[in-house]
Design a protein around this motif. Sequence first.
Motif, mmCIF file in Angstrom:
data_model
loop_
_atom_site.group_PDB
_atom_site.id
_atom_site.type_symbol
_atom_site.label_atom_id
_atom_site.label_comp_id
_atom_site.label_asym_id
_atom_site.label_seq_id
_atom_site.Cartn_x
_atom_site.Cartn_y
_atom_site.Cartn_z
ATOM 1 N N GLY A 308 5.070 -2.073 0.465
ATOM 2 C CA GLY A 308 4.944 -1.573 -0.682
ATOM 3 C C GLY A 308 5.833 -1.906 -1.895
ATOM 4 O O GLY A 308 5.442 -1.967 -3.274
ATOM 5 N N VAL A 309 6.978 -2.599 -1.350
ATOM 6 C CA VAL A 309 7.970 -3.217 -2.355
ATOM 7 C C VAL A 309 7.312 -4.549 -2.972
ATOM 8 O O VAL A 309 7.475 -4.799 -3.997
ATOM 9 N N ILE A 310 6.609 -5.106 -2.159
ATOM 10 C CA ILE A 310 5.743 -6.419 -2.540
ATOM 11 C C ILE A 310 4.658 -6.086 -3.465
ATOM 12 O O ILE A 310 4.546 -6.565 -4.733
ATOM 13 N N HIS A 311 3.915 -5.001 -3.032
ATOM 14 C CA HIS A 311 2.708 -4.640 -3.823
ATOM 15 C C HIS A 311 2.344 -3.440 -3.309
ATOM 16 O O HIS A 311 2.220 -3.074 -1.957
ATOM 17 N N THR A 312 1.996 -2.405 -4.153
ATOM 18 C CA THR A 312 1.465 -1.201 -3.534
ATOM 19 C C THR A 312 0.174 -1.306 -2.831
ATOM 20 O O THR A 312 0.030 -0.479 -1.740
ATOM 21 N N ASP A 313 -0.783 -2.297 -2.992
ATOM 22 C CA ASP A 313 -1.924 -2.492 -2.211
ATOM 23 C C ASP A 313 -1.391 -2.659 -0.491
ATOM 24 O O ASP A 313 -2.161 -2.191 0.512
ATOM 25 N N PHE A 314 -0.105 -3.430 -0.345
ATOM 26 C CA PHE A 314 0.260 -3.642 0.976
ATOM 27 C C PHE A 314 0.740 -2.398 1.707
ATOM 28 O O PHE A 314 0.449 -2.322 2.808
ATOM 29 N N GLU A 315 1.151 -1.303 0.918
ATOM 30 C CA GLU A 315 1.371 -0.082 1.516
ATOM 31 C C GLU A 315 0.290 0.526 1.902
ATOM 32 O O GLU A 315 -0.095 1.224 2.992
ATOM 33 N N LYS A 316 -0.649 0.830 0.853
ATOM 34 C CA LYS A 316 -1.939 1.527 0.933
ATOM 35 C C LYS A 316 -2.956 1.137 2.226
ATOM 36 O O LYS A 316 -3.412 1.855 2.995
ATOM 37 N N GLY A 317 -2.996 -0.182 2.346
ATOM 38 C CA GLY A 317 -3.750 -0.929 3.143
ATOM 39 C C GLY A 317 -3.178 -1.560 4.300
ATOM 40 O O GLY A 317 -3.662 -2.165 5.277
ATOM 41 N N PHE A 318 -1.849 -0.953 4.688
ATOM 42 C CA PHE A 318 -1.069 -1.465 5.722
ATOM 43 C C PHE A 318 -1.705 -1.397 7.181
ATOM 44 O O PHE A 318 -2.189 -0.317 7.606
ATOM 45 N N ILE A 319 -1.972 -2.475 7.868
ATOM 46 C CA ILE A 319 -2.274 -2.642 9.147
ATOM 47 C C ILE A 319 -1.402 -2.732 10.159
ATOM 48 O O ILE A 319 -0.936 -1.908 11.265
ATOM 49 N N MET A 352 11.056 0.749 11.720
ATOM 50 C CA MET A 352 12.099 0.793 10.615
ATOM 51 C C MET A 352 12.547 -0.605 10.581
ATOM 52 O O MET A 352 13.196 -1.269 11.654
ATOM 53 N N VAL A 353 12.539 -1.145 9.232
ATOM 54 C CA VAL A 353 12.733 -2.452 8.851
ATOM 55 C C VAL A 353 14.318 -2.623 9.055
ATOM 56 O O VAL A 353 15.065 -1.643 8.391
ATOM 57 N N GLU A 354 14.696 -3.754 9.516
ATOM 58 C CA GLU A 354 16.252 -3.876 9.696
ATOM 59 C C GLU A 354 16.637 -5.121 8.741
ATOM 60 O O GLU A 354 15.724 -5.961 8.314
ATOM 61 N N ASP A 355 17.822 -4.987 8.243
ATOM 62 C CA ASP A 355 18.386 -6.038 7.272
ATOM 63 C C ASP A 355 18.221 -7.429 7.955
ATOM 64 O O ASP A 355 18.796 -7.531 9.043
ATOM 65 N N GLY A 356 17.718 -8.327 7.111
ATOM 66 C CA GLY A 356 17.462 -9.490 7.570
ATOM 67 C C GLY A 356 16.372 -10.071 8.493
ATOM 68 O O GLY A 356 16.008 -11.266 8.559
ATOM 69 N N ASP A 357 15.280 -9.062 8.619
ATOM 70 C CA ASP A 357 14.122 -9.404 9.034
ATOM 71 C C ASP A 357 13.129 -10.172 8.424
ATOM 72 O O ASP A 357 13.349 -10.131 7.000
ATOM 73 N N LEU A 358 12.422 -11.137 8.928
ATOM 74 C CA LEU A 358 11.506 -12.014 8.290
ATOM 75 C C LEU A 358 10.193 -11.444 8.607
ATOM 76 O O LEU A 358 9.860 -11.085 9.723
ATOM 77 N N MET A 359 9.459 -10.910 7.618
ATOM 78 C CA MET A 359 8.228 -10.035 7.769
ATOM 79 C C MET A 359 6.941 -10.747 7.244
ATOM 80 O O MET A 359 7.075 -11.607 6.113
ATOM 81 N N HIS A 360 5.914 -10.513 7.987
ATOM 82 C CA HIS A 360 4.664 -10.799 7.300
ATOM 83 C C HIS A 360 3.841 -9.806 7.465
ATOM 84 O O HIS A 360 3.450 -9.286 8.567
ATOM 85 N N PHE A 361 3.049 -9.272 6.566
ATOM 86 C CA PHE A 361 2.295 -8.173 6.411
ATOM 87 C C PHE A 361 0.951 -8.465 6.470
ATOM 88 O O PHE A 361 0.425 -9.256 5.927
ATOM 89 N N ARG A 362 -0.021 -7.653 7.532
ATOM 90 C CA ARG A 362 -1.075 -7.612 7.509
ATOM 91 C C ARG A 362 -1.923 -6.248 6.833
ATOM 92 O O ARG A 362 -1.377 -5.295 7.077
ATOM 93 N N PHE A 363 -2.716 -6.340 5.868
ATOM 94 C CA PHE A 363 -3.183 -5.225 5.162
ATOM 95 C C PHE A 363 -4.522 -5.541 4.799
ATOM 96 O O PHE A 363 -5.272 -6.587 4.696
ATOM 97 N N ASN A 364 -5.271 -4.319 4.789
ATOM 98 C CA ASN A 364 -6.728 -4.369 3.913
ATOM 99 C C ASN A 364 -7.065 -3.335 2.970
ATOM 100 O O ASN A 364 -6.828 -1.975 3.406
ATOM 101 N N VAL A 365 -7.321 -3.624 2.029
ATOM 102 C CA VAL A 365 -7.600 -2.588 0.900
ATOM 103 C C VAL A 365 -9.072 -2.712 0.512
ATOM 104 O O VAL A 365 -9.717 -3.645 0.162
#
Length: 365
Positions: A308-319, A352-365
Amino acid sequence: MALQAGIVGLPNVGKSTLFNALSNAKAQAANFPFCTIEPNIGVITVPDERLIVLEKLVKPNKVVPTTVEIVDIAGLVKGASKGEGLGNQFLGNIRATDAIIHVLRCFDDDNVIHVDGKIDPVSDKEIIDTELQLKDLDSVDKKINKTEKLLKTDKDAPAALAVLKDLKNHLEQGKNARGFEVSKEDKEKYLADLFMLTIKPVIYVCNVDEKSVVSGNHHTKALMEAVKGENAEILLVSAEIESEIAVMESFEDRQLFLEDMGLHESGVARLIKSTYKILNLATYFTAGVQEVRAWTITKGMLAPQAAGVIHTDFEKGFIRAEVIKYADFVKYESEAACRDAGKLSVQGKDYMVEDGDLMHFRFNV
């Protein structure tokens, strides 16, 4: 994230010089931007060597570091808690911040007059502490009076009153609320709405002369002794050195200058990192050909909230989230290689996200 740290201190301790050093893009690294939201607020890039490594591996079109906000708060005088000088403005500005950077003069110079006529950082600290403690005492007294009226109608009132009276006694001993021992539950239940000034985490910045920047001096030793029970961070910084660094044209010249002084990085860079730390922040990365970017989160944040820090849609539709540890990415040098080596994990909503993680989010809104 709009978390802020406020720079405080008595007049003529080097507070504004330090803020000006923070504001100079050339003072820190090759790519270290600064912008002004208001005359006394700076948005400052957090130096992170990991971004340099990721840039070399990914070769993106651009790199976007994370930032922290620093507020230059007006100098305080005795009596601020009663509205003396810019007291009300000063205390209001501190209340709006999440952490305090307390600058203390720890150098002797007859050409720079001290507001009290003597160099004594412990006394300077106590002046500001006293004003903040008096303001907190006023807030506690008001809530005690309010709580006493609820004793017959509110079942939580007796417990709240006991905690508040213990806190009042603590403050009356000249101690800061950040050192008050109370359970997390009671703190959130009875004290959170007080918005106390002395409960905020603090970094003490000792403004020293050039020869004291590595090992300190008798002023810094006295201060360290005075704050040893506070669990606070203490940094030795020379505003004079930071000013010299600020006018140097090349990154290489600045690094050579720092090495000659026996330093690995500038005081301002250390201060920004420490500020990020006391604000309880962490960084995760997204990395692709278009950009490598650092994102700021609060430590302990779960994957959907981090998205959700990237975009609220990412949090709402998080897969789900695809996660690669920074060390693994550096070792295998690409996302594809990490995937082949089994170093890419798929995580759900409870990760729980850890410091230094490289993340790629899958979401659907």
